[in-house]
Motif scaffolding. Structure first.
Motif, PDB file in Angstrom:
ATOM      1  N   ASP A   1      -8.229  -6.189  -7.826  1.00  0.00           N
ATOM      2  CA  ASP A   1      -8.973  -5.698  -8.988  1.00  0.00           C
ATOM      3  C   ASP A   1      -9.925  -4.584  -8.558  1.00  0.00           C
ATOM      4  OD1 ASP A   1      -9.897  -5.919 -11.802  1.00  0.00           O
ATOM      5  OD2 ASP A   1     -11.773  -6.515 -10.839  1.00  0.00           O
ATOM      6  N   HIS A   2     -10.038  -3.561  -9.395  1.00  0.00           N
ATOM      7  CA  HIS A   2     -10.987  -2.461  -9.152  1.00  0.00           C
ATOM      8  C   HIS A   2     -10.907  -1.952  -7.713  1.00  0.00           C
ATOM      9  CE1 HIS A   2     -12.946  -3.829 -12.943  1.00  0.00           C
ATOM     10  NE2 HIS A   2     -13.211  -2.542 -13.060  1.00  0.00           N
ATOM     11  N   SER A   3      -9.706  -1.679  -7.268  1.00  0.00           N
ATOM     12  CA  SER A   3      -9.516  -1.190  -5.902  1.00  0.00           C
ATOM     13  C   SER A   3      -8.679   0.077  -5.901  1.00  0.00           C
ATOM     14  CB  SER A   3      -8.873  -2.280  -5.036  1.00  0.00           C
ATOM     15  OG  SER A   3      -9.771  -3.371  -4.873  1.00  0.00           O
ATOM     16  N   THR A   4      -8.789   0.863  -4.817  1.00  0.00           N
ATOM     17  CA  THR A   4      -8.142   2.166  -4.724  1.00  0.00           C
ATOM     18  C   THR A   4      -7.269   2.231  -3.479  1.00  0.00           C
ATOM     19  OG1 THR A   4      -9.972   3.256  -5.864  1.00  0.00           O
ATOM     20  CG2 THR A   4      -8.553   4.651  -4.517  1.00  0.00           C
ATOM     21  N   PHE A   5      -6.062   2.794  -3.658  1.00  0.00           N
ATOM     22  CA  PHE A   5      -5.111   3.021  -2.570  1.00  0.00           C
ATOM     23  C   PHE A   5      -4.827   4.519  -2.544  1.00  0.00           C
ATOM     24  CE2 PHE A   5      -4.790  -1.265  -3.995  1.00  0.00           C
ATOM     25  CZ  PHE A   5      -4.422  -2.036  -2.906  1.00  0.00           C
ATOM     26  N   SER A   6      -5.305   5.222  -1.522  1.00  0.00           N
ATOM     27  CA  SER A   6      -5.290   6.678  -1.518  1.00  0.00           C
ATOM     28  C   SER A   6      -4.826   7.220  -0.168  1.00  0.00           C
ATOM     29  CB  SER A   6      -6.699   7.203  -1.830  1.00  0.00           C
ATOM     30  OG  SER A   6      -6.729   8.605  -1.859  1.00  0.00           O
ATOM     31  N   GLY A   7      -3.870   8.146  -0.202  1.00  0.00           N
ATOM     32  CA  GLY A   7      -3.423   8.784   1.037  1.00  0.00           C
ATOM     33  C   GLY A   7      -2.688   7.844   1.959  1.00  0.00           C
ATOM     34  N   LEU A   8      -1.858   6.964   1.393  1.00  0.00           N
ATOM     35  CA  LEU A   8      -1.140   5.959   2.178  1.00  0.00           C
ATOM     36  C   LEU A   8       0.365   6.157   2.063  1.00  0.00           C
ATOM     37  CD1 LEU A   8      -3.207   2.902   0.919  1.00  0.00           C
ATOM     38  CD2 LEU A   8      -3.529   4.100   3.088  1.00  0.00           C
ATOM     39  N   GLY A   9       1.100   5.599   3.034  1.00  0.00           N
ATOM     40  CA  GLY A   9       2.555   5.659   3.008  1.00  0.00           C
ATOM     41  C   GLY A   9       3.111   6.111   4.332  1.00  0.00           C
ATOM     42  N   LYS A  10       4.325   6.596   4.302  1.00  0.00           N
ATOM     43  CA  LYS A  10       5.009   7.016   5.519  1.00  0.00           C
ATOM     44  C   LYS A  10       4.320   8.233   6.117  1.00  0.00           C
ATOM     45  CE  LYS A  10       9.037   8.942   5.063  1.00  0.00           C
ATOM     46  NZ  LYS A  10      10.485   9.084   4.780  1.00  0.00           N
ATOM     47  N   HIS A  11       4.025   8.150   7.405  1.00  0.00           N
ATOM     48  CA  HIS A  11       3.406   9.258   8.119  1.00  0.00           C
ATOM     49  C   HIS A  11       4.351   9.744   9.217  1.00  0.00           C
ATOM     50  CE1 HIS A  11      -0.873   9.253   6.691  1.00  0.00           C
ATOM     51  NE2 HIS A  11      -0.442   8.125   6.168  1.00  0.00           N
ATOM     52  N   PRO A  12       4.131  10.927   9.740  1.00  0.00           N
ATOM     53  CA  PRO A  12       5.009  11.432  10.800  1.00  0.00           C
ATOM     54  C   PRO A  12       5.082  10.523  12.020  1.00  0.00           C
ATOM     55  CG  PRO A  12       3.655  13.199   9.933  1.00  0.00           C
ATOM     56  CD  PRO A  12       3.142  11.923   9.311  1.00  0.00           C
ATOM     57  N   ASP A  13       4.041   9.721  12.266  1.00  0.00           N
ATOM     58  CA  ASP A  13       4.045   8.853  13.448  1.00  0.00           C
ATOM     59  C   ASP A  13       4.608   7.468  13.140  1.00  0.00           C
ATOM     60  OD1 ASP A  13       1.982   8.130  11.788  1.00  0.00           O
ATOM     61  OD2 ASP A  13       0.521   7.792  13.384  1.00  0.00           O
TER      62      ASP A  13
ATOM     63  N   GLY B   1      -0.141   9.594  -2.514  1.00  0.00           N
ATOM     64  CA  GLY B   1       0.738   8.934  -1.561  1.00  0.00           C
ATOM     65  C   GLY B   1       1.383   9.909  -0.600  1.00  0.00           C
ATOM     66  N   THR B   2       1.680   9.432   0.609  1.00  0.00           N
ATOM     67  CA  THR B   2       2.285  10.278   1.640  1.00  0.00           C
ATOM     68  C   THR B   2       3.688   9.825   1.999  1.00  0.00           C
ATOM     69  OG1 THR B   2       1.262   8.957   3.397  1.00  0.00           O
ATOM     70  CG2 THR B   2       0.038  10.868   2.615  1.00  0.00           C
ATOM     71  N   GLY B   3       4.279   8.984   1.165  1.00  0.00           N
ATOM     72  CA  GLY B   3       5.639   8.520   1.399  1.00  0.00           C
ATOM     73  C   GLY B   3       5.804   7.088   0.947  1.00  0.00           C
ATOM     74  N   GLY B   4       7.052   6.672   0.768  1.00  0.00           N
ATOM     75  CA  GLY B   4       7.314   5.315   0.317  1.00  0.00           C
ATOM     76  C   GLY B   4       6.934   5.119  -1.146  1.00  0.00           C
ATOM     77  N   HIS B   5       6.821   3.854  -1.556  1.00  0.00           N
ATOM     78  CA  HIS B   5       6.444   3.515  -2.925  1.00  0.00           C
ATOM     79  C   HIS B   5       4.935   3.279  -3.000  1.00  0.00           C
ATOM     80  CE1 HIS B   5      10.716   3.066  -3.346  1.00  0.00           C
ATOM     81  NE2 HIS B   5      10.757   1.991  -2.582  1.00  0.00           N
ATOM     82  N   TYR B   6       4.377   3.442  -4.187  1.00  0.00           N
ATOM     83  CA  TYR B   6       2.964   3.114  -4.360  1.00  0.00           C
ATOM     84  C   TYR B   6       2.760   1.602  -4.393  1.00  0.00           C
ATOM     85  CZ  TYR B   6       1.655   7.980  -5.139  1.00  0.00           C
ATOM     86  OH  TYR B   6       1.404   9.318  -4.969  1.00  0.00           O
ATOM     87  N   LEU B   7       3.571   0.898  -5.147  1.00  0.00           N
ATOM     88  CA  LEU B   7       3.486  -0.563  -5.224  1.00  0.00           C
ATOM     89  C   LEU B   7       4.895  -1.126  -5.092  1.00  0.00           C
ATOM     90  CD1 LEU B   7       1.560  -2.655  -7.925  1.00  0.00           C
ATOM     91  CD2 LEU B   7       3.788  -3.333  -7.033  1.00  0.00           C
TER      92      LEU B   7
ATOM     93  N   TRP C   1     -12.985  -4.262  -5.632  1.00  0.00           N
ATOM     94  CA  TRP C   1     -13.893  -3.146  -5.329  1.00  0.00           C
ATOM     95  C   TRP C   1     -13.731  -2.661  -3.887  1.00  0.00           C
ATOM     96  CZ3 TRP C   1     -15.999  -1.229  -9.592  1.00  0.00           C
ATOM     97  CH2 TRP C   1     -16.210  -2.076 -10.684  1.00  0.00           C
ATOM     98  N   THR C   2     -12.493  -2.520  -3.463  1.00  0.00           N
ATOM     99  CA  THR C   2     -12.180  -2.165  -2.077  1.00  0.00           C
ATOM    100  C   THR C   2     -11.302  -0.925  -2.054  1.00  0.00           C
ATOM    101  OG1 THR C   2     -12.477  -4.397  -1.218  1.00  0.00           O
ATOM    102  CG2 THR C   2     -10.961  -2.993  -0.019  1.00  0.00           C
ATOM    103  N   MET C   3     -11.484  -0.097  -1.011  1.00  0.00           N
ATOM    104  CA  MET C   3     -10.706   1.139  -0.877  1.00  0.00           C
ATOM    105  C   MET C   3      -9.874   1.107   0.400  1.00  0.00           C
ATOM    106  SD  MET C   3     -11.912   5.151  -0.758  1.00  0.00           S
ATOM    107  CE  MET C   3     -11.806   5.351  -2.535  1.00  0.00           C
ATOM    108  N   PHE C   4      -8.621   1.541   0.254  1.00  0.00           N
ATOM    109  CA  PHE C   4      -7.719   1.715   1.385  1.00  0.00           C
ATOM    110  C   PHE C   4      -7.320   3.186   1.393  1.00  0.00           C
ATOM    111  CE2 PHE C   4      -7.337  -2.488  -0.424  1.00  0.00           C
ATOM    112  CZ  PHE C   4      -7.362  -3.344   0.674  1.00  0.00           C
ATOM    113  N   GLN C   5      -7.567   3.878   2.509  1.00  0.00           N
ATOM    114  CA  GLN C   5      -7.331   5.319   2.488  1.00  0.00           C
ATOM    115  C   GLN C   5      -6.820   5.847   3.821  1.00  0.00           C
ATOM    116  OE1 GLN C   5     -11.150   6.922   1.373  1.00  0.00           O
ATOM    117  NE2 GLN C   5     -12.065   6.617   3.378  1.00  0.00           N
ATOM    118  N   ASN C   6      -5.978   6.887   3.711  1.00  0.00           N
ATOM    119  CA  ASN C   6      -5.566   7.707   4.850  1.00  0.00           C
ATOM    120  C   ASN C   6      -4.992   6.882   5.998  1.00  0.00           C
ATOM    121  OD1 ASN C   6      -6.589   9.830   3.320  1.00  0.00           O
ATOM    122  ND2 ASN C   6      -8.589   9.726   4.305  1.00  0.00           N
TER     123      ASN C   6
END
Length: 314
Positions: free
Chosen positions: A158-170, A195-201, A135-140
């Motif tokens: 379990d029951h967790s969200t990964f949103s707006g993650l990945g390779k960034h310009p910095d 996702g903003t780059g890379g793989h989701y998992l 029940w945890t969120m990882f974002q941006n």
């Protein structure tokens, strides 16, 4: 008889939910369940548990704070799910939580804006021991969870969200979830999106289980595989939803098996009963399972949308 740590945490959470509301935190938002002590910083609470076992409840709020767990068994639990946010503070230039004790449990928290100069900032950096996240969120940010290697331990999400993650310009590169050479990775009832780059998992663990989870790339940008089992793996990927979007950097394959070399057996890996499609407006074609291993996989019962081929090997 010693109660297993995860069962003990479940019992504590149930008791807390049955009792009166959480006390007002004031200037000490972190409380250790077992002793009743309150602390101003998360690191003080973790250090108070030391090499023992304890549960830290975190009051609602937005925190520029982080902590390193060096030993013991520690549970980090929001008093109310989704109301305690760790916003951008990185310990050791790595993560909001750097975990290298015997076991860790994270529940109900939000991690956001995890960024460091090397591009691999994370909500959680898992360096050793078993980890359960619920029940945890990882974002941006850059990475949601990034692990080192611990072949004798397991990571469960379990029951967790990964949103707006990945390779960034910095940064030079990151993935929403990147697990190293752990014993096993188990992901259930979770969501990966935007996702903003890379793989989701991405996982180098020899055993994998992903069920009841969605990989929604419809608003992704510069993304690659939904699941990258880069060294090969056995296990099961079943009952999930996969959607490939228009903004991909690499749209050739949704699930890649042993794309970086055959280090683990993939014999008996089962990929079944998944819903697989391309987002509206997508004009390319893709492969659901790309197999670079020397092993025969079981790919069956998947519902494939237009433009998606079931499997392709080398």
């Amino acid at each position: 008889m010693t109660i297993p740590f995860r069962l003990a945490v479940t019992a504590i959470v149930a008791a807390a939910c049955a009792g009166p509301g959480a006390a007002q935190s004031g200037a000490a938002p972190y409380s250790v369940q077992e002793t009743g002590q309150r602390f101003r910083t998360l690191q003080e609470a973790v250090s108070a548990i030391g090499d023992g076992a304890g549960t830290i409840y975190i009051a609602p709020g937005r925190y520029r704070d982080c902590a390193v767990q060096e030993a013991g068994r520690v549970a980090f639990i929001a008093e109310q799910r989704g109301t305690a946010t760790f916003d951008g503070e990185m310990c050791e230039g790595k993560a909001a939580l750097v975990l290298r004790g015997r076991e860790s449990h994270v529940e109900g928290l939000v991690f956001q804006n995890a960024r460091v100069p090397d591009g691999n900032g994370a909500g959680i950096r898992m360096e050793q021991g078993n980890l359960t996240v619920a029940w945890t969120m990882f974002q941006n940010g850059q990475c949601g969870i990034l692990s080192a290697n611990d072949p004798g331990s397991t990571i469960r999400i379990d029951h967790s969200t990964f949103s707006g993650l990945g390779k960034h310009p910095d940064g030079t590169g990151a993935h929403s979830l990147y697990i190293g050479e752990y014993g096993a990775l188990i992901v259930t009832n979770s969501r990966f999106e935007r996702g903003t780059g890379g793989h989701y998992l991405k996982s180098r663990a020899p055993r994998i289980e992903v069920t009841g989870t969605s990989f929604d790339d419809s608003r992704g940008s510069a993304t690659n595989y939904a699941i990258d089992l880069s060294a090969g793996a056995t296990g099961r990927i079943a009952g999930n939803i996969f959607v490939n979007g228009r903004g991909k950097e690499n749209y050739s394959t949704m699930i890649a098996v042993a794309a970086e070399g055959v280090h683990n057996s993939s014999a008996g890996l089962v990929v079944e009963n998944n819903d697989v499609s391309l987002a509206p407006g997508v004009t390319y074609e893709t492969v659901f399972v790309g197999n670079w291993s020397d092993d025969r996989l079981t790919v069956r019962g998947n519902r494939l949308g237009k433009g998606v081929k079931a499997e392709e090997g080398r």
